[in-house]
Design an enzyme around this catalytic site. Structure first.
Site, PDB file in Angstrom:
ATOM      1  N   LYS A 109       0.835  -1.216   0.000  1.00 17.37           N
ATOM      2  CA  LYS A 109       0.000   0.000   0.000  1.00 17.37           C
ATOM      3  C   LYS A 109       0.859   1.250   0.000  1.00 17.37           C
ATOM      4  O   LYS A 109       1.971   1.269   0.529  1.00 17.37           O
ATOM      5  CB  LYS A 109      -0.977   0.020   1.178  1.00 17.37           C
ATOM      6  CG  LYS A 109      -0.339   0.172   2.570  1.00 17.37           C
ATOM      7  CD  LYS A 109      -0.152   1.600   3.033  1.00 17.37           C
ATOM      8  CE  LYS A 109       0.649   1.639   4.325  1.00 17.37           C
ATOM      9  NZ  LYS A 109       1.663   2.623   4.448  1.00 17.37           N
ATOM     10  N   PRO A 149       9.300  -5.116   0.303  1.00 15.75           N
ATOM     11  CA  PRO A 149      10.395  -5.026   1.274  1.00 15.75           C
ATOM     12  C   PRO A 149       9.869  -4.822   2.700  1.00 15.75           C
ATOM     13  O   PRO A 149       8.793  -4.267   2.907  1.00 15.75           O
ATOM     14  CB  PRO A 149      11.198  -3.813   0.804  1.00 15.75           C
ATOM     15  CG  PRO A 149      10.745  -3.516  -0.561  1.00 15.75           C
ATOM     16  CD  PRO A 149       9.365  -4.063  -0.714  1.00 15.75           C
ATOM     17  N   GLY A 163       7.702   1.000   4.798  1.00 16.18           N
ATOM     18  CA  GLY A 163       6.598   1.960   4.701  1.00 16.18           C
ATOM     19  C   GLY A 163       5.503   1.510   3.757  1.00 16.18           C
ATOM     20  O   GLY A 163       4.601   2.277   3.423  1.00 16.18           O
ATOM     21  N   ASP A 216      -2.931  -1.233   9.614  1.00 15.88           N
ATOM     22  CA  ASP A 216      -3.007  -1.261   8.146  1.00 15.88           C
ATOM     23  C   ASP A 216      -3.544  -2.584   7.601  1.00 15.88           C
ATOM     24  O   ASP A 216      -3.611  -2.772   6.387  1.00 15.88           O
ATOM     25  CB  ASP A 216      -1.609  -1.035   7.539  1.00 15.88           C
ATOM     26  CG  ASP A 216      -1.090   0.373   7.775  1.00 15.88           C
ATOM     27  OD1 ASP A 216      -1.905   1.275   8.026  1.00 15.88           O
ATOM     28  OD2 ASP A 216       0.137   0.553   7.692  1.00 15.88           O
TER      29      ASP A 216
HETATM   30  O1  C5P Z   1      -0.883  -0.784  14.323  1.00 13.81           O
HETATM   31  P1  C5P Z   1       0.541  -1.058  14.013  1.00 13.81           P
HETATM   32  O2  C5P Z   1       1.105  -2.153  14.875  1.00 13.81           O
HETATM   33  O3  C5P Z   1       0.820  -1.280  12.562  1.00 13.81           O
HETATM   34  O4  C5P Z   1       1.340   0.280  14.386  1.00 13.81           O
HETATM   35  C1  C5P Z   1       2.729   0.297  14.551  1.00 13.81           C
HETATM   36  C2  C5P Z   1       3.141   1.505  15.384  1.00 13.81           C
HETATM   37  O5  C5P Z   1       2.948   2.706  14.615  1.00 13.81           O
HETATM   38  C3  C5P Z   1       2.333   1.725  16.640  1.00 13.81           C
HETATM   39  O6  C5P Z   1       2.872   1.004  17.716  1.00 13.81           O
HETATM   40  C4  C5P Z   1       2.443   3.238  16.849  1.00 13.81           C
HETATM   41  O7  C5P Z   1       3.686   3.562  17.442  1.00 13.81           O
HETATM   42  C5  C5P Z   1       2.487   3.772  15.442  1.00 13.81           C
HETATM   43  N1  C5P Z   1       1.157   4.209  14.960  1.00 13.81           N
HETATM   44  C6  C5P Z   1       0.586   5.375  15.480  1.00 13.81           C
HETATM   45  N2  C5P Z   1      -0.644   5.776  15.038  1.00 13.81           N
HETATM   46  C7  C5P Z   1      -1.298   5.075  14.094  1.00 13.81           C
HETATM   47  C8  C5P Z   1      -0.747   3.904  13.536  1.00 13.81           C
HETATM   48  C9  C5P Z   1       0.491   3.495  14.003  1.00 13.81           C
HETATM   49  O8  C5P Z   1       1.179   6.030  16.341  1.00 13.81           O
HETATM   50  N3  C5P Z   1      -2.488   5.497  13.669  1.00 13.81           N
END
Ligand code: C5P
Length: 313
Positions: free
Chosen positions: A11, A100, A104, A142
């Site tokens: 994405k 990868p 991101g 995501d």
């Molecule tokens: O939800 P996920 O585990 O993919 O998120 C990884 C990290 O990215 C979270 O632990 C947080 O630090 C940060 N994040 C955030 N706000 C979001 C999505 C992710 O701060 N909306």
């Protein structure tokens, strides 16, 4: 049934507007997700107990234990189907990576979404998309979008999705993979620090991020030039502060004629929009020759979300 194979896209975020940190550590977002044709393939097969094997791009950086997001998705699905499939067997997940890792592009989230779809099929869990989306949202911010694909607006942590009604324009992207990684939590933390400093100088962070009307209208028009101009990512300054070499990559792509350039999600991949498939081919070749990234790939979007590719349906 021996195994189920699911293909899942990477994405991009065409807009990523980030609000202030919430009490739970996450940030409220408004984002425009866009799935592109760079795919991982995940196979789920019955096994004595759950396990994961990873091959391909960056495989050595993917955790193969309980921390693996795909295995966490398997556990979440097993709990959700307990009533109808009381003895859901163990599964071996095999991940063939082309997206990868820590780039991101939500590769890990995509693998988790693919594992949900594969195991739902393998166990005959019969969960529909609304239920899978709910489980996905608990596994990671995501993951739900990787199920949906296409182009969609994400709110909340990014898990509350509304598909974007856009014409069937295909956009042609060039992805420049960096020689290095960025950790998503570290990039969000760097953004918070930058904003705290700027706040001391009177710069206000909007309490709630807002959807970019110019981007949405560009997407409705299907005009790649307008879309290129409207790309935005609040995480980009933070990613650039942690990985300054990306400035050169972005500048090189724009100099070479990209319609727009931005850091993908929390980076460090840089993405460029090209006017056509041919322009993307030229841009990819020139960027690759410019020595401003580790490697390049081309991808088009929107691409569909996680789909079963085998057994054929
Ligand atoms: O939800 P996920 O585990 O993919 O998120 C990884 C990290 O990215 C979270 O632990 C947080 O630090 C940060 N994040 C955030 N706000 C979001 C999505 C992710 O701060 N909306």
């Amino acid at each position: 049934m021996t195994g189920v194979t699911v293909r899942v896209p990477a994405k991009l975020n065409l807009q990523l507007a980030v609000g202030p940190p919430r009490a739970d550590g996450y940030h409220d977002l408004v984002t425009v997700f866009h799935a592109v044709s760079l795919f991982d393939e995940i196979t789920a097969e019955p096994a004595g107990r759950d396990g994961v094997t990873v091959s391909g791009e960056g495989a050595d950086r993917v955790p193969a234990d309980r921390d693996n997001l795909a295995l966490r998705a398997v556990a979440a699905l097993r709990a959700a189907v307990r009533a109808t499939v009381p003895s859901a067997p163990g599964v071996r997940i095999t991940i063939a990576k082309r997206i990868p890792v820590a780039a991101g592009l939500a590769g890990g989230s995509g693998d988790a979404a693919a594992a949900l779809v594969a195991c739902n099929e393998l166990w005959n869990g019969r969960l529909g998309q609304p239920q899978l989306l709910e489980i996905a949202a608990r596994v990671g911010s995501d993951v739900a979008f990787a199920l949906l694909g296409g182009t969609a607006v994400g709110r909340g942590r990014g898990e509350r999705l509304t598909p974007a009604l856009a014409p069937a324009t295909q956009y042609h992207w060039v992805l420049a993979f960096a020689d290095g990684y960025l950790s998503t939590p570290e990039v969000y933390a760097a953004l918070d620090r930058q904003r705290t400093r700027a706040g001391g100088h009177g710069v206000q962070v909007p309490a709630q991020p807002e959807l970019d009307a110019a981007l949405m209208s560009a997407l409705r028009s299907g005009d790649a030039r307008l879309v290129g101009r409207a790309l935005s990512n609040d995480l980009q300054p933070a990613a650039l502060s942690l990985f300054p070499a990306l400035r050169k990559t972005l500048a090189a792509g724009l100099e070479l004629g990209a319609l727009g350039a931005l850091v993908a999600g929390s980076g460090p991949t840089c993405v460029f929009l090209a006017a056509s498939a041919d322009r993307a081919l030229d841009l990819a070749a020139s960027l690759s020759g410019a020595g401003v990234c580790r490697s390049v790939a081309r991808a088009s979007g929107p691409a569909p979300g996680a789909i079963i590719v085998s057994p054929a349906r």
